[in-house]
Scaffold this active site. Structure first.
Site, PDB file in Angstrom:
ATOM      1  N   ALA A  63       0.870  -1.184   0.000  1.00  0.00           N
ATOM      2  CA  ALA A  63       0.000   0.000   0.000  1.00  0.00           C
ATOM      3  C   ALA A  63       0.903   1.229   0.000  1.00  0.00           C
ATOM      4  O   ALA A  63       2.075   1.139   0.350  1.00  0.00           O
ATOM      5  CB  ALA A  63      -0.866  -0.001   1.249  1.00  0.00           C
ATOM      6  N   GLY A 106       0.521  -5.233   0.622  1.00  0.00           N
ATOM      7  CA  GLY A 106      -0.600  -5.265  -0.325  1.00  0.00           C
ATOM      8  C   GLY A 106      -0.200  -5.869  -1.649  1.00  0.00           C
ATOM      9  O   GLY A 106      -1.030  -6.398  -2.382  1.00  0.00           O
ATOM     10  N   GLU A 109      -0.656  -9.447  -1.164  1.00  0.00           N
ATOM     11  CA  GLU A 109      -2.099  -9.693  -1.017  1.00  0.00           C
ATOM     12  C   GLU A 109      -2.799  -9.633  -2.367  1.00  0.00           C
ATOM     13  O   GLU A 109      -3.634 -10.476  -2.679  1.00  0.00           O
ATOM     14  CB  GLU A 109      -2.682  -8.677  -0.034  1.00  0.00           C
ATOM     15  CG  GLU A 109      -2.200  -8.947   1.381  1.00  0.00           C
ATOM     16  CD  GLU A 109      -2.576  -7.862   2.337  1.00  0.00           C
ATOM     17  OE1 GLU A 109      -2.189  -6.701   2.104  1.00  0.00           O
ATOM     18  OE2 GLU A 109      -3.266  -8.140   3.326  1.00  0.00           O
ATOM     19  N   GLU A 129       4.113  -5.728   7.191  1.00  0.00           N
ATOM     20  CA  GLU A 129       3.310  -4.690   7.846  1.00  0.00           C
ATOM     21  C   GLU A 129       3.673  -4.494   9.320  1.00  0.00           C
ATOM     22  O   GLU A 129       3.642  -3.384   9.839  1.00  0.00           O
ATOM     23  CB  GLU A 129       1.831  -5.015   7.716  1.00  0.00           C
ATOM     24  CG  GLU A 129       1.250  -4.823   6.337  1.00  0.00           C
ATOM     25  CD  GLU A 129       1.417  -6.044   5.441  1.00  0.00           C
ATOM     26  OE1 GLU A 129       2.260  -6.912   5.721  1.00  0.00           O
ATOM     27  OE2 GLU A 129       0.688  -6.105   4.439  1.00  0.00           O
TER      28      GLU A 129
HETATM   29  N1  T1G Z   1       4.637   3.376   0.133  1.00  0.00           N
HETATM   30  C1  T1G Z   1       5.101   4.610  -0.195  1.00  0.00           C
HETATM   31  N2  T1G Z   1       6.408   4.865  -0.486  1.00  0.00           N
HETATM   32  C2  T1G Z   1       7.254   3.826  -0.436  1.00  0.00           C
HETATM   33  C3  T1G Z   1       6.842   2.515  -0.100  1.00  0.00           C
HETATM   34  C4  T1G Z   1       5.458   2.314   0.187  1.00  0.00           C
HETATM   35  N3  T1G Z   1       4.978   1.122   0.480  1.00  0.00           N
HETATM   36  N4  T1G Z   1       7.945   1.714  -0.126  1.00  0.00           N
HETATM   37  C5  T1G Z   1       8.978   2.485  -0.471  1.00  0.00           C
HETATM   38  N5  T1G Z   1       8.592   3.752  -0.652  1.00  0.00           N
HETATM   39  C6  T1G Z   1       9.413   4.881  -1.078  1.00  0.00           C
HETATM   40  C7  T1G Z   1      10.504   5.192  -0.081  1.00  0.00           C
HETATM   41  O1  T1G Z   1      10.020   6.039   0.942  1.00  0.00           O
HETATM   42  C8  T1G Z   1      11.532   5.854  -0.970  1.00  0.00           C
HETATM   43  O2  T1G Z   1      11.061   7.172  -1.211  1.00  0.00           O
HETATM   44  C9  T1G Z   1      11.404   5.086  -2.291  1.00  0.00           C
HETATM   45  O3  T1G Z   1      10.094   4.499  -2.274  1.00  0.00           O
HETATM   46  C10 T1G Z   1      12.443   3.999  -2.444  1.00  0.00           C
HETATM   47  O4  T1G Z   1      12.329   3.187  -1.257  1.00  0.00           O
HETATM   48  C11 T1G Z   1      -2.514  -3.162   2.332  1.00  0.00           C
HETATM   49  C12 T1G Z   1      -1.475  -2.035   4.618  1.00  0.00           C
HETATM   50  C13 T1G Z   1      10.272  -2.040  -1.283  1.00  0.00           C
HETATM   51  C14 T1G Z   1      12.213  -3.112  -0.120  1.00  0.00           C
HETATM   52  O5  T1G Z   1       6.219  -2.112   4.115  1.00  0.00           O
HETATM   53  O6  T1G Z   1      10.514  -2.207   2.301  1.00  0.00           O
HETATM   54  O7  T1G Z   1       0.807  -2.890   2.163  1.00  0.00           O
HETATM   55  O8  T1G Z   1      13.048   8.406  -0.264  1.00  0.00           O
HETATM   56  O9  T1G Z   1      14.675   3.663  -0.497  1.00  0.00           O
HETATM   57  O10 T1G Z   1      15.949   0.343  -0.629  1.00  0.00           O
HETATM   58  O11 T1G Z   1      -2.184  -4.880   3.897  1.00  0.00           O
HETATM   59  O12 T1G Z   1      11.087   0.433   0.090  1.00  0.00           O
HETATM   60  O13 T1G Z   1      12.885   7.948  -2.728  1.00  0.00           O
HETATM   61  O14 T1G Z   1      11.312   9.585  -1.644  1.00  0.00           O
HETATM   62  O15 T1G Z   1      13.262   1.837   0.581  1.00  0.00           O
HETATM   63  O16 T1G Z   1      15.096  -0.328  -2.955  1.00  0.00           O
HETATM   64  C15 T1G Z   1       3.764  -2.780   3.140  1.00  0.00           C
HETATM   65  C16 T1G Z   1       8.089  -0.839   2.404  1.00  0.00           C
HETATM   66  C17 T1G Z   1       3.031  -1.482   3.200  1.00  0.00           C
HETATM   67  C18 T1G Z   1       7.324  -2.101   2.008  1.00  0.00           C
HETATM   68  C19 T1G Z   1      12.562  -1.146  -1.596  1.00  0.00           C
HETATM   69  N6  T1G Z   1       4.978  -2.637   2.349  1.00  0.00           N
HETATM   70  N7  T1G Z   1       9.170  -0.582   1.476  1.00  0.00           N
HETATM   71  O17 T1G Z   1      13.751  -0.786  -0.901  1.00  0.00           O
HETATM   72  O18 T1G Z   1      14.107   1.578  -1.791  1.00  0.00           O
HETATM   73  S1  T1G Z   1       1.578  -1.605   4.200  1.00  0.00           S
HETATM   74  C20 T1G Z   1       6.135  -2.267   2.931  1.00  0.00           C
HETATM   75  C21 T1G Z   1      10.328  -1.282   1.537  1.00  0.00           C
HETATM   76  C22 T1G Z   1       0.548  -2.594   3.298  1.00  0.00           C
HETATM   77  C23 T1G Z   1      -1.499  -3.954   3.099  1.00  0.00           C
HETATM   78  C24 T1G Z   1      -0.658  -3.105   4.001  1.00  0.00           C
HETATM   79  C25 T1G Z   1      11.407  -0.848   0.589  1.00  0.00           C
HETATM   80  C26 T1G Z   1      11.596  -1.809  -0.602  1.00  0.00           C
HETATM   81  P1  T1G Z   1      12.142   8.355  -1.484  1.00  0.00           P
HETATM   82  P2  T1G Z   1      13.654   2.577  -0.623  1.00  0.00           P
HETATM   83  P3  T1G Z   1      14.833   0.168  -1.592  1.00  0.00           P
END
Ligand code: T1G
Length: 705
Positions: A63, A106, A109, A129
């Protein structure tokens, strides 16, 4: 066709490509675009099968976390993803999700809403999450046990760790690994699936849901593990509850209950703190006034001076990143000890299965121990990590200034001394910077990058880029005594010691902070770091102490007694050969004697006072640091404490935590402490101002951005 989603057709397969860089988050418009694509291709007679794939470097990574703030602040309602997955599952044509990069949250999912999943060999899937203080909120806790079984689903949802493609295949999450071109392989798989009559809907696959007898131990073990490794955190236990509901309720009811639990977590302070931490670690890499286009000096070869605990750990960081590194010492014995420590550290990692013996050999081969300066004229960065004394550091910087090639970065690992003064001993102050690692240097993720008055922007940008390459969290800080982390921890440790002198037993002070969430109590932490470190610094700065201002009494006495902490098996506590600590009557006697000699009245001290006197000391000093511009933003201070001092992520860091308490409350307490304990507790003007204005540090930062 919105530009977030692209629709194409190839060989009778409808292809839906998500195009929302950088990580294809499920931002507004993405779920809607996917749903529209499914509808369009189901109706398209030319299409026999449908593929959903991510454009760019990854499938959907979850998400859009940026949207959560709008939901919890009431600016928008969260739109459920459940209808999208039902539409995917109910498609009469086979729907295949092709995964590369990370299908997280997500993203996984949505992938589990398809009939099939294929993945590239390097892909990963996960439900991370809980690292944001929430749980999967789009049926992840309901479909994953149906695909992978209860044990794997519980572990993935409760602890959030990613699973590699091969494991996902054997678990049943992925149906095929596609070598080579992922899309071509997915098309072949989809066309093959089109020959089948029935396409299984994950939500209907109940054969892996086990029985109460087989599931009970799984949930009990997971709960016990979560309480131990994720102390005080709500989300891991909530995730286990949600997976358990998948085994007892019909799918629709299970999804409804999962949603309730998800929303409870999302609106909880723990989640807001952990989301703050997630973005904070990325925000600190952005330096106001230094553009992303600033030229970066490439670090291909390095040198470290000093093979002690810190120097050895720093050399390991370079070797771990594949950078050849000279490790120079002044004596053969010290060098041998340093190399032996590195070998032991690597061997321990091999023994724990972190990497193979071959990897250890490769890394050892990258480290070149020596007693001279040979090769120093070839390296791109020299990091000094010697004894914390200014005279020696200045001497070394004068030597390397003559030896190093033009453009070589000259870095000091000093933890408190002035970078400007060190730089003044070179002809190239613009190339001098502080790179303050935290012990153990090869483990702690924090790297304080200390800019001197003359440090060049490109040297700062290069050092920030190096931090990322070394898998560190680089935080730029200004030059003052103790920079940010140690300057604040000095106040925190001072209060801990004052509380001991005033009547709180060391064990109680430590227990209050440990139970609150710190990785270790302040006194145990001093024993680990070594009481002699602070002792030496106090001696170095003795001349700066203001007469009449209270100073801690006991630590110096312990050092005079040779009690430096764990390394001498005695400090604030006694330690056995396994480093197990026990209270020591010798310490209690010293406390009573010194307190009485100083006329300190002893009293019963509450847990609340212990907590506020230590944590608010951090906040008050942090506010001063912000006023002086030593830290760029409150979030930089938070990230320093989250990645370098064992501050609990679910409390967001000292400044974020103070915001959640309310600055007027914090300031009120600080003023009470000032009345009781004098000028050391004078409220920082910024804290007072924001408290009066009813603002938070976060709002103050936004106004200045
Ligand atoms: N949403 C918004 N921005 C995100 C994002 C996300 N999920 N993931 C990364 N970014 C942005 C981050 O802030 C950075 O921004 C850029 O992308 C590059 O990220 C519905 C409710 C995928 C392993 O927890 O683990 O889904 O600094 O530097 O090192 O049930 O990003 O460039 O402006 O980390 O290559 C669940 C979180 C969400 C994954 C990539 N998903 N992200 O790592 O790049 S909750 C997560 C990561 C959800 C559902 C629930 C990592 C990555 P900027 P980065 P990276």
């Amino acid at each position: 066709m919105s530009d977030l989603i692209l629709y194409t057709k190839q060989d009778g397969v409808g292809i839906i490509t998500v195009n929302n860089p950088p990580v294809n988050a499920l931002s507004p418009g993405v779920p809607e675009g996917i749903a529209a694509g499914v509808e369009q291709f189901v109706a398209d007679e030319e299409v026999q099968a449908i593929i959903l794939i991510g454009g760019g470097r990854t499938f959907i990574a979850g998400a859009d976390i940026k949207e959560f703030g709008k939901i919890t602040s009431g600016k928008k309602r969260e739109s459920s993803l459940l209808p999208l997955m039902l539409a995917m599952e109910d498609s009469p044509k086979p729907l295949v999700v092709a995964i590369h990069g990370t299908a997280f949250g997500g993203g996984l999912e949505v992938a589990m809403g398809a009939h099939y999943r294929v993945a590239s060999p390097t892909a990963q899937v996960g439900q991370p999450e809980v690292k944001l203080g929430i749980i999967p909120g789009a049926a992840g806790t309901q479909r994953l046990p149906r695909l992978a079984g209860v044990a794997i689903a519980t572990k993935m949802c409760a602890f959030g760790e990613p699973v590699k493609a091969k494991e996902a295949l054997s678990a049943g999450i992925v149906d095929q690994i596609i070598e080579g071109d992922l899309l071509a392989g997915a098309i072949a798989f989809a066309l093959d699936s089109a020959k089948k009559v029935v396409h299984s809907k994950p939500r209907e696959r109940n054969d892996k849901l086990g029985s109460p007898e087989t599931n009970a131990p799984i949930f009990a073990e997971a709960r016990a593990a979560a309480k131990k490794t994720h102390r005080n955190q709500n989300a891991p236990l909530a995730a286990i509850d949600a997976v358990e509901l998948a085994t007892t309720l019909p799918f629709e009811e299970g999804c409804r209950r999962e949603r309730e639990i998800f929303e409870q977590c999302l609106f909880d302070t723990q989640s807001k703190s952990m989301i703050h931490a997630f973005f904070g670690e990325r925000e600190v890499a952005k330096i106001p006034g230094i553009s992303k286009e600033t030229p970066v000096r490439e670090i291909k070869r390095a040198a470290v001076i000093g093979a002690g605990t810190m120097g050895g750990g720093i050399a390991m960081n370079f070797a771990n990143a594949g950078i050849p590194v000279i490790l120079k010492e002044s004596s053969a014995d010290a060098l041998a000890r340093g190399v032996a420590t590195i070998e032991k550290n690597y061997s321990n990692s091999v023994a724990k299965g972190r990497f193979s013996a071959e990897v250890m050999a490769q890394r050892m081969a990258l480290i070149k121990p020596q007693l001279n300066y040979d090769g120093f004229d070839q390296v791109d960065i020299i990091t000094e990590a010697v004894f914390e004394g200014m005279a020696l550091k200045k001497e070394i910087f004068s030597v390397i200034d003559d030896l190093a090639k033009p453009g070589c970065i000259l870095a000091s690992n000093t933890s408190t001394l002035s970078i400007d003064e060190i730089a003044s001993n070179t002809a190239r102050p613009q190339d001098v910077i502080g790179t303050h690692y935290f012990s153990p240097a090869n483990v702690m993720r924090l790297l304080e990058i200390v800019r001197g008055r003359a440090t060049g922007d490109d040297v700062i940008a290069s050092s920030m880029a190096l931090a990322k390459k070394l898998n560190k969290v680089g935080v730029l800080v200004g030059n003052c005594r103790g920079f940010v982390g140690n300057r604040m921890i000095h106040c925190y440790g001072r209060e801990a010691q004052f509380l001991v002198e005033e009547g709180a037993p060391p064990r109680k002070v430590d227990a209050v902070l440990y139970n609150w969430g710190m990785a270790m109590g302040p006194l145990s932490m001093s024993d680990l770091a070594g009481l002699d470190v602070g002792w030496r610094i106090r001696k170095e700065f003795k001349h700066l102490e203001k007469p009449g201002v209270r100073v801690a009494l006991v630590a110096d006495e312990l050092c005079e007694m040779g009690r430096f902490g764990q390394k001498t098996k005695a400090g604030w506590y006694k330690y056995d050969e396994n480093r197990k600590q026990t209270p020591d009557p010798v310490v209690d006697e010293a406390i009573l004697r010194l307190a009485s000699a100083a006329g300190i009245k002893r009293r019963e001290i509450s847990d609340q006072e212990i907590l506020e006197r230590t944590v608010y000391a951090l906040v008050n000093e942090g506010a001063r640091i912000l006023e002086e511009g030593i830290a760029l933003r409150p979030v930089d201070i938070d990230v320093i404490y989250l990645t370098g001092y064992g501050f609990p992520t679910y409390r967001g860091g000292p400044m974020f935590y103070a915001d959640t308490v309310g600055l007027s409350e914090v300031c009120k307490k600080v003023c009470e402490f000032e009345a009781a304990h004098g000028e050391l507790w004078e409220p920082a003007p910024l804290l007072k101002k924001l408290a009066e204005e009813g603002k938070t540090f976060g709002q103050w930062a936004k106004e200045r951005a």
